[in-house]
Design a protein around this motif. Structure first.
Motif, PDB file in Angstrom:
ATOM      1  N   THR A 446     100.103  27.686  -4.439  1.00 44.48           N
ATOM      2  CA  THR A 446      99.369  28.940  -4.591  1.00 44.48           C
ATOM      3  C   THR A 446      97.946  28.707  -4.098  1.00 44.48           C
ATOM      4  OG1 THR A 446      98.572  28.402  -6.811  1.00 44.48           O
ATOM      5  CG2 THR A 446     100.728  29.504  -6.643  1.00 44.48           C
ATOM      6  N   ARG A 447      97.157  29.763  -4.026  1.00 44.99           N
ATOM      7  CA  ARG A 447      95.747  29.600  -3.641  1.00 44.99           C
ATOM      8  C   ARG A 447      95.056  28.581  -4.537  1.00 44.99           C
ATOM      9  NH1 ARG A 447      95.521  35.506  -3.761  1.00 44.99           N
ATOM     10  NH2 ARG A 447      94.232  35.313  -5.641  1.00 44.99           N
ATOM     11  N   HIS A 448      95.302  28.717  -5.836  1.00 45.12           N
ATOM     12  CA  HIS A 448      94.663  27.821  -6.799  1.00 45.12           C
ATOM     13  C   HIS A 448      95.074  26.370  -6.558  1.00 45.12           C
ATOM     14  CE1 HIS A 448      93.170  26.193 -10.541  1.00 45.12           C
ATOM     15  NE2 HIS A 448      94.395  25.830 -10.891  1.00 45.12           N
ATOM     16  N   ASN A 449      96.359  26.134  -6.290  1.00 38.73           N
ATOM     17  CA  ASN A 449      96.834  24.773  -6.052  1.00 38.73           C
ATOM     18  C   ASN A 449      96.261  24.188  -4.765  1.00 38.73           C
ATOM     19  OD1 ASN A 449      99.920  25.976  -7.302  1.00 38.73           O
ATOM     20  ND2 ASN A 449      98.561  24.589  -8.408  1.00 38.73           N
ATOM     21  N   VAL A 450      96.108  25.027  -3.751  1.00 36.95           N
ATOM     22  CA  VAL A 450      95.497  24.564  -2.494  1.00 36.95           C
ATOM     23  C   VAL A 450      94.073  24.094  -2.742  1.00 36.95           C
ATOM     24  CG1 VAL A 450      94.629  25.312  -0.244  1.00 36.95           C
ATOM     25  CG2 VAL A 450      96.933  25.966  -0.968  1.00 36.95           C
ATOM     26  N   GLU A 451      93.305  24.914  -3.443  1.00 42.51           N
ATOM     27  CA  GLU A 451      91.916  24.558  -3.719  1.00 42.51           C
ATOM     28  C   GLU A 451      91.846  23.296  -4.572  1.00 42.51           C
ATOM     29  OE1 GLU A 451      87.767  26.814  -4.907  1.00 42.51           O
ATOM     30  OE2 GLU A 451      89.675  27.664  -5.587  1.00 42.51           O
TER      31      GLU A 451
END
Length: 639
Positions: A446-451
């Motif tokens: 997810t976006r959060h996991n990428v960051e």
């Protein structure tokens, strides 16, 4: 003003709102009949909304009131208003007509105070009262500020801190709160002047944050001190729902315009559930005045109510359970370090054990922010794929250049945060397209996991990546950035950090297509067991007001102590007077009280074994049944 509510009135409301054969008890009837300014303390699951609605549908039969005045009902969410409208039946036709008003506190303040106050002050209409649009305008001005100022602000929290400073109602000077100045910064310093200049430019451009609306409202009240008379002329009764969630600045406005000695003011809530403002130093706790009480719940049975009696801050009302509700013995699930990922499966074993077929089931915790890198308990420690932003984006384009073009296209109307999120979503979908999963959980990024991955891999590299995003954003604002250039920058970052072929069609396609693709992502924030049991995962704050069939409370770490470490005495049924004076104990008690009062049937609490091992006897005496994770997973009963 005297309005008589008769027994026939109450019977009418009972037939309209309650299941056949049920009636309001003496406590609810006392509130429905009460026609003076008094508050109501209502325990969890007490049906306070139904009691308020009963009073409203009865009053709807008695219009018009003296001098054609109306009723004002204020809530914190539109969901509450929609529920009243849905359940009021034909009475809604009367209740939702002038001179009555039903709405959120924010919408009321916007409509009657902030908008006319701003117009009077600045001569122009407000463009928007909205935090996203406010921060978008503020951010553009901030990014173009000089380096020294941005460096000073960065040390204080950057754009977030700048936007959350308050405007003093009487002077419009910027401060830490409505009453406090910015710490260690004189009002005559160049830095303070720059802060004021930026905030005033945004204000005069017509974009207000939600907090700004209250500052302008209080300023309007200060400049027109007789304005309360206008509200007294329109309304004869005011009802405030969920009063415990009301902030100090909201109370200031409401107390100034609704004077309880001149019209009926009744505020309904539960001080033990005040979890949205208890951690703020400047926010006032609701202090019920001459309260009536709803001391019995329609939600849970005696086993849960017994536990809630000790796990709370205020104990001035009894907490009687629902006699006909089957609530099982509260379950304590203990785990060893490294067993956190098995806790949800252990909870599912309990759901099976008690043969609960009813939905929903929830696993909730206090801290949703990922602190696993700090070796602290948080929701992601139990459920690594947890996304604390709750909502999954439905934006899924067919290639990377479409994400780049979309980010550029919306740069002038959206914030830097949105620009960055679009890019992160593009990275997440590129990885998904290439079949690359999160190593620990084998789930899609997810976006959060990428960051999180970028931060963990190389902190300096992440900071440089973020800095380049800002540069690209500013170029997009000036119409100097092309989609291919931004696409190639994102692609280079992906190839640098993940093992992915840079000739993948998703990465190199030049076809811009804004058509959303079908969302095939996994369900967000749901643990689904092999047997098909769905356990929704979230924070305590996200489920406040909900009713669950079964609720698992997950121990998390807050300021160096976990729930069990801080509240072990309360869990054992003891109430230490010295602990009841500690701010973090008080807040923790309120969070746990909200969590423990969600389920109808099954309450479970998962905590580290080392925090309770020495207290098992006393915990069992207070009603807990204790199992270890390994015992539940192996389907063995505790010996």
């Amino acid at each position: 003003m005297f309005i008589e509510i008769t027994e026939d009135d109450i019977v009418y409301a009972e037939k309209l709102l309650l299941p056949a054969g049920q009636s309001f008890n003496d406590e609810r009837r006392a509130f429905i009949r009460c026609m003076e300014s008094r508050d109501v303390i209502a325990c969890p699951g007490s049906g306070k909304t139904t009691a308020l609605l009963a009073k409203l549908v009865i009053l709807a039969r008695k219009v018009p009131f003296e001098e054609n005045r109306g009723i004002c009902v204020l809530t914190h969410t539109n969901v509450a208003i929609d529920e009243i409208k849905r359940r009021a039946g034909h009475a809604a036709d009367v209740l939702f007509q002038y001179p009555n008003y039903f709405g959120t506190i924010q919408s009321f303040v916007n409509q009657f105070l902030a908008i006319p106050g701003y117009k009077s002050e600045f001569g122009n209409a407000i463009v928007a009262i909205d935090n996203d649009r406010f921060f978008s305008i503020l951010e553009k001005m901030y990014l173009r500020g000089d380096y020294g100022f941005k460096r000073w602000m960065a040390e204080k929290g950057g754009i977030s801190t700048l936007g959350n400073y308050w405007l003093h109602p009487e002077t419009l000077k910027v401060g830490r709160s409505l009453d406090e100045p910015i710490r260690n910064l004189g009002e005559h310093t160049p830095t303070h002047q720059k802060i004021t200049d930026i905030r005033m430019k945004v204000l005069k451009s017509g974009f207000l944050s939600f907090n700004d609306a209250y500052s302008i409202a209080l300023r309007y009240i200060h400049l027109v001190p007789t304005i309360h008379q206008a509200f007294q002329n329109r309304f004869c009764m005011v009802f405030l729902d969920e009063a415990q969630d009301t902030y100090e600045h909201q109370f200031r406005v409401l107390d100034a315009i609704f004077q309880s000695e001149k019209l009926l003011v009744q505020r309904i809530g539960d001080p033990n559930q005040a979890i949205f403002n208890s951690d703020k130093e400047s926010d006032r706790v609701w202090e019920p005045q001459s309260p009536l009480k709803f001391s019995d719940s329609h939600r849970y049975g005696e086993t849960i109510s017994k536990l809630l009696t000790s796990v709370r801050f205020y104990n001035d009302i009894s907490l009687r359970g629902f006699q006909s509700r089957i609530s099982y013995t509260p379950q304590l699930i203990t785990f060893l370090p490294g067993e956190e990922h098995q806790v949800l499966q252990a909870f599912v074993k309990l759901v099976h054990k008690f043969e609960l077929s009813e939905n929903p089931c929830y696993a909730i915790g206090w801290i949703g922010k990922d602190k696993t890198d700090e070796n602290k308990l948080c929701i992601p420690a139990y459920f690594p794929q947890y996304n604390r932003y709750q909502k999954q984006s439905n934006m899924h384009f067919s290639n990377l250049i479409s994400y780049a073009a979309y980010a550029i296209k919306n740069a002038k109307t959206e914030s830097l945060k949105h620009f960055f999120e679009v890019i992160l979503q593009g990275v997440a979908d590129a990885l998904d397209d290439a079949g690359i999963k999160i190593e620990e959980s084998n789930r899609s990024y997810t976006r959060h996991n990428v960051e999180k991955f970028l931060k963990r891999q190389n902190g300096n590299g992440y900071n440089e990546f973020r800095s380049q995003i800002i540069v690209h954003y500013l170029r997009a604002l000036d119409s100097c950035l092309g989609a291919i250039e931004l696409r190639d920058f994102i692609k280079a970052s992906i190839v640098q950090n993940w093992s992915i072929n840079d000739t993948e069609s998703f990465l190199i396609s030049d076809k811009i297509d804004f058509t959303n693709q079908p969302d095939t992502k996994e369900p967000i924030n749901q643990f689904i067991s092999d047997s098909g049991i769905v356990v929704n995962v979230g924070t305590v704050h996200s489920v406040k007001g909900e009713t669950h069939a079964a609720t698992l409370y997950l121990e998390t770490d807050y300021y160096g102590k976990t729930d069990a470490q801080r509240l072990i005495n309360f869990l054992k049924g003891e109430r230490n007077s010295s602990e009841l004076k500690k701010k973090r104990h008080i807040y923790n008690l309120k969070v746990v009280h909200v969590a423990f009062s969600r389920p109808k049937h099954l309450l479970a609490f998962a905590c580290q074994a080392l925090n309770v091992d020495e207290h098992k006897g006393e915990l069992k005496n207070n009603g807990w049944e204790i199992h270890s994770v390994s015992e539940l997973i192996c389907d063995r009963e505790e010996v």
